[in-house]
Design a protein around this motif. Structure first.
Motif, PDB file in Angstrom:
ATOM      1  N   ARG A 178     113.754 -69.493  79.418  1.00 35.66           N
ATOM      2  CA  ARG A 178     114.268 -69.987  80.703  1.00 35.66           C
ATOM      3  C   ARG A 178     113.085 -70.510  81.500  1.00 35.66           C
ATOM      4  O   ARG A 178     112.076 -69.802  81.650  1.00 35.66           O
ATOM      5  CB  ARG A 178     114.994 -68.904  81.496  1.00 35.66           C
ATOM      6  CG  ARG A 178     115.340 -69.374  82.910  1.00 35.66           C
ATOM      7  CD  ARG A 178     116.304 -68.494  83.626  1.00 35.66           C
ATOM      8  NE  ARG A 178     117.641 -68.634  83.071  1.00 35.66           N
ATOM      9  CZ  ARG A 178     118.723 -68.072  83.605  1.00 35.66           C
ATOM     10  NH1 ARG A 178     118.621 -67.348  84.707  1.00 35.66           N
ATOM     11  NH2 ARG A 178     119.904 -68.232  83.041  1.00 35.66           N
TER      12      ARG A 178
ATOM     13  N   HIS B 219     122.163 -75.607  80.571  1.00 36.28           N
ATOM     14  CA  HIS B 219     122.281 -74.175  80.234  1.00 36.28           C
ATOM     15  C   HIS B 219     123.308 -74.110  79.096  1.00 36.28           C
ATOM     16  O   HIS B 219     124.443 -73.665  79.289  1.00 36.28           O
ATOM     17  CB  HIS B 219     122.748 -73.406  81.463  1.00 36.28           C
ATOM     18  CG  HIS B 219     122.569 -71.914  81.399  1.00 36.28           C
ATOM     19  ND1 HIS B 219     122.270 -71.234  80.225  1.00 36.28           N
ATOM     20  CD2 HIS B 219     122.653 -70.963  82.372  1.00 36.28           C
ATOM     21  CE1 HIS B 219     122.188 -69.936  80.493  1.00 36.28           C
ATOM     22  NE2 HIS B 219     122.409 -69.751  81.786  1.00 36.28           N
TER      23      HIS B 219
ATOM     24  N   PRO C  56     114.302 -65.976  87.435  1.00 37.52           N
ATOM     25  CA  PRO C  56     115.073 -64.729  87.381  1.00 37.52           C
ATOM     26  C   PRO C  56     116.350 -64.861  86.561  1.00 37.52           C
ATOM     27  O   PRO C  56     116.919 -65.947  86.441  1.00 37.52           O
ATOM     28  CB  PRO C  56     115.424 -64.464  88.853  1.00 37.52           C
ATOM     29  CG  PRO C  56     114.502 -65.302  89.648  1.00 37.52           C
ATOM     30  CD  PRO C  56     114.141 -66.476  88.816  1.00 37.52           C
ATOM     31  N   SER C  57     116.788 -63.747  86.007  1.00 37.42           N
ATOM     32  CA  SER C  57     118.030 -63.710  85.233  1.00 37.42           C
ATOM     33  C   SER C  57     118.488 -62.261  85.114  1.00 37.42           C
ATOM     34  O   SER C  57     117.667 -61.358  84.955  1.00 37.42           O
ATOM     35  CB  SER C  57     117.786 -64.272  83.831  1.00 37.42           C
ATOM     36  OG  SER C  57     118.892 -64.007  82.989  1.00 37.42           O
ATOM     37  N   THR C  58     119.774 -62.053  85.165  1.00 37.90           N
ATOM     38  CA  THR C  58     120.366 -60.770  84.762  1.00 37.90           C
ATOM     39  C   THR C  58     121.143 -60.961  83.468  1.00 37.90           C
ATOM     40  O   THR C  58     120.854 -60.349  82.434  1.00 37.90           O
ATOM     41  CB  THR C  58     121.290 -60.221  85.871  1.00 37.90           C
ATOM     42  OG1 THR C  58     120.503 -59.948  87.017  1.00 37.90           O
ATOM     43  CG2 THR C  58     121.983 -58.932  85.420  1.00 37.90           C
ATOM     44  N   ARG C  59     122.160 -61.831  83.514  1.00 41.32           N
ATOM     45  CA  ARG C  59     123.086 -61.962  82.391  1.00 41.32           C
ATOM     46  C   ARG C  59     122.431 -62.560  81.141  1.00 41.32           C
ATOM     47  O   ARG C  59     122.595 -62.031  80.030  1.00 41.32           O
ATOM     48  CB  ARG C  59     124.274 -62.861  82.781  1.00 41.32           C
ATOM     49  CG  ARG C  59     125.342 -62.145  83.542  1.00 41.32           C
ATOM     50  CD  ARG C  59     125.914 -63.048  84.591  1.00 41.32           C
ATOM     51  NE  ARG C  59     124.930 -63.243  85.630  1.00 41.32           N
ATOM     52  CZ  ARG C  59     124.792 -62.425  86.686  1.00 41.32           C
ATOM     53  NH1 ARG C  59     125.626 -61.447  86.863  1.00 41.32           N
ATOM     54  NH2 ARG C  59     123.833 -62.623  87.582  1.00 41.32           N
ATOM     55  N   THR C  60     121.734 -63.661  81.312  1.00 44.60           N
ATOM     56  CA  THR C  60     121.279 -64.385  80.123  1.00 44.60           C
ATOM     57  C   THR C  60     120.243 -63.567  79.359  1.00 44.60           C
ATOM     58  O   THR C  60     120.347 -63.382  78.140  1.00 44.60           O
ATOM     59  CB  THR C  60     120.714 -65.762  80.523  1.00 44.60           C
ATOM     60  OG1 THR C  60     121.654 -66.403  81.380  1.00 44.60           O
ATOM     61  CG2 THR C  60     120.467 -66.625  79.301  1.00 44.60           C
TER      62      THR C  60
ATOM     63  N   PRO D 201     129.782 -68.627  86.679  1.00 47.25           N
ATOM     64  CA  PRO D 201     128.722 -68.178  85.766  1.00 47.25           C
ATOM     65  C   PRO D 201     128.007 -66.932  86.289  1.00 47.25           C
ATOM     66  O   PRO D 201     127.344 -66.247  85.516  1.00 47.25           O
ATOM     67  CB  PRO D 201     127.765 -69.375  85.710  1.00 47.25           C
ATOM     68  CG  PRO D 201     127.995 -70.111  86.998  1.00 47.25           C
ATOM     69  CD  PRO D 201     129.452 -69.908  87.332  1.00 47.25           C
ATOM     70  N   LEU D 202     128.142 -66.656  87.600  1.00 51.01           N
ATOM     71  CA  LEU D 202     127.449 -65.561  88.280  1.00 51.01           C
ATOM     72  C   LEU D 202     125.923 -65.790  88.216  1.00 51.01           C
ATOM     73  O   LEU D 202     125.477 -66.443  87.285  1.00 51.01           O
ATOM     74  CB  LEU D 202     127.825 -64.200  87.683  1.00 51.01           C
ATOM     75  CG  LEU D 202     129.336 -63.901  87.649  1.00 51.01           C
ATOM     76  CD1 LEU D 202     129.584 -62.541  86.967  1.00 51.01           C
ATOM     77  CD2 LEU D 202     129.948 -63.896  89.054  1.00 51.01           C
ATOM     78  N   PRO D 203     125.136 -65.311  89.146  1.00 52.72           N
ATOM     79  CA  PRO D 203     125.536 -64.439  90.239  1.00 52.72           C
ATOM     80  C   PRO D 203     126.308 -65.198  91.324  1.00 52.72           C
ATOM     81  O   PRO D 203     126.128 -66.393  91.488  1.00 52.72           O
ATOM     82  CB  PRO D 203     124.197 -63.946  90.779  1.00 52.72           C
ATOM     83  CG  PRO D 203     123.241 -65.075  90.505  1.00 52.72           C
ATOM     84  CD  PRO D 203     123.677 -65.639  89.195  1.00 52.72           C
TER      85      PRO D 203
ATOM     86  N   GLN E  82     125.290 -70.907  78.190  1.00 53.18           N
ATOM     87  CA  GLN E  82     126.332 -70.601  79.176  1.00 53.18           C
ATOM     88  C   GLN E  82     127.569 -71.450  78.890  1.00 53.18           C
ATOM     89  O   GLN E  82     128.702 -70.958  78.946  1.00 53.18           O
ATOM     90  CB  GLN E  82     125.816 -70.877  80.600  1.00 53.18           C
ATOM     91  CG  GLN E  82     126.833 -70.606  81.693  1.00 53.18           C
ATOM     92  CD  GLN E  82     127.083 -69.126  81.941  1.00 53.18           C
ATOM     93  OE1 GLN E  82     126.144 -68.335  81.960  1.00 53.18           O
ATOM     94  NE2 GLN E  82     128.341 -68.741  82.136  1.00 53.18           N
TER      95      GLN E  82
HETATM   96  N1   CP Z   1     124.884 -67.164  84.410  1.00 51.56           N
HETATM   97  C1   CP Z   1     123.556 -66.913  84.372  1.00 51.56           C
HETATM   98  O1   CP Z   1     122.775 -67.718  83.839  1.00 51.56           O
HETATM   99  O2   CP Z   1     123.193 -65.756  84.964  1.00 51.56           O
HETATM  100  P1   CP Z   1     121.699 -65.200  85.050  1.00 51.56           P
HETATM  101  O3   CP Z   1     120.928 -66.162  85.947  1.00 51.56           O
HETATM  102  O4   CP Z   1     121.833 -63.830  85.639  1.00 51.56           O
HETATM  103  O5   CP Z   1     121.120 -65.197  83.673  1.00 51.56           O
END
Ligand code: CP
Length: 314
Positions: free
Chosen positions: A112, A140, A58-62, A274-276, A143
């Motif tokens: 990823r 990463h 899963p990922s939102t930002r990347t 780095p979130l989440p 990041q």
């Molecule tokens: N910081 C980061 O990698 O966030 P995601 O997992 O949402 O991509």
């Protein structure tokens, strides 16, 4: 080993590929990317190129910042979210065969994966550039690029810094990559604050020792908070514990950043993540101007626009 010039960069697999000169050159490009306006000539610079995002975790930002970056520069996007379930990996296809197939449709691949080393395997199989968007508990690097860019933007320097890394330092690929990347700069030292079962790995400690970078482990979050320029918090990564949920529960909540920690911090220091996040930074911290984590996430767009431009040799 670092590539000697940014223009020669063929892929982005690990933080160790970058030296100080390459980072500073990339950040100049990222600054320019922040100024790209819709409809401008610059907004069409990657027209005709396709980027494939293959995300097995899963990922939102990347994923969204890579896709946003490609869109802002006029390129096309082929996306497989939940690739383990919805790509032909679910039928047993090897990563190498998937990569050889996808490179037929795209000019650059962002991967990823849940296995450390998967991005290197993909790069070995591919002729197109591969970007590691996180490989299990490995690295990463993009990041780390945006984290380093954020430190530079927020504090105006990358030298003479004390950095506290907090939380899951064993599984946190972001902190592993950031620690390596910051070894490029003079007089940077680290404090590691982590529960016993998720302490920073021996490989990163050895790398810091070899490069003459000072580090120490601490259990005193308030004491470290009062010393550092950057307090970098991370989530305890439940997904890496498997069925050892009792160990996960024992790690949670030991080192949280709250208003008491902010009160201990210097006025010119920043908090990054780095979130989440879950509860490891309490939400009342968000209003503090030193809370840099949403600015940090936004910087990911500009740095990834810059990286796409560099890797596609435009
Ligand atoms: N910081 C980061 O990698 O966030 P995601 O997992 O949402 O991509």
């Amino acid at each position: 080993m670092p590539t000697t010039k940014l223009k020669d960069l063929a892929n982005c697999i690990e933080a160790q590929q970058f030296d100080a000169a390459m980072l500073k050159e990339l950040f100049v490009v990222a600054d320019a990317m922040a100024e790209v306006k819709p409809g401008s000539e610059a907004s069409r610079m990657l027209q005709g190129f396709n980027m494939a995002t293959l995300f097995y975790e899963p990922s939102t930002r990347t994923r969204l910042s890579f896709e946003g970056a490609m869109g802002k520069l006029g390129g096309g996007i082929l996306s497989t979210e939940s690739a383990g379930e919805y790509s032909s990996a679910a039928k047993g296809e090897t990563l190498e065969d998937t990569i050889r197939t996808v490179e037929g449709y795209s000019d650059i691949i962002v991967l990823r994966h849940f296995t450390a080393g998967a991005a290197r395997r993909a790069a070995n199989a591919a002729d197109t550039p591969v970007i590691n968007a996180g490989d299990g508990p490995g690295q990463h690097p993009t990041q780390a690029l945006l984290d380093t860019y954020t430190i530079y933007n927020e504090l105006g320097r990358l030298e003479n810094l004390k950095i506290g890394l907090v939380g899951d330092l064993a599984n946190g690929r972001t902190v592993r990559s950031l620690a390596s990347m910051m070894t490029n700069f003079k007089n940077v030292s680290f404090y590691f604050i982590a529960p016993d079962v998720v302490k920073m790995g021996r490989d990163i400690k050895d790398e810091l020792d070899e490069k003459g970078v000072k580090w120490e482990e601490s259990e005193d979050l308030l004491g470290v908070a009062s010393e550092v320029d950057v307090l970098y918090q991370t989530r305890i990564q439940k997904e890496r514990f498997g069925d050892r949920l009792d160990e996960y529960e024992a790690c949670r909540g030991i080192y949280n950043i709250d208003t008491a920690v902010m009160d201990a911090m210097r006025k010119d220091a920043i908090v990054m993540h780095p979130l989440p996040r879950l509860d490891e930074i309490t939400t009342e911290v968000d209003a503090d101007p030193r809370a840099a984590y949403f600015r940090q996430a936004r910087n990911g767009l500009y740095v990834r626009m810059a990286l796409l431009k560099v890797l596609l040799k435009v």
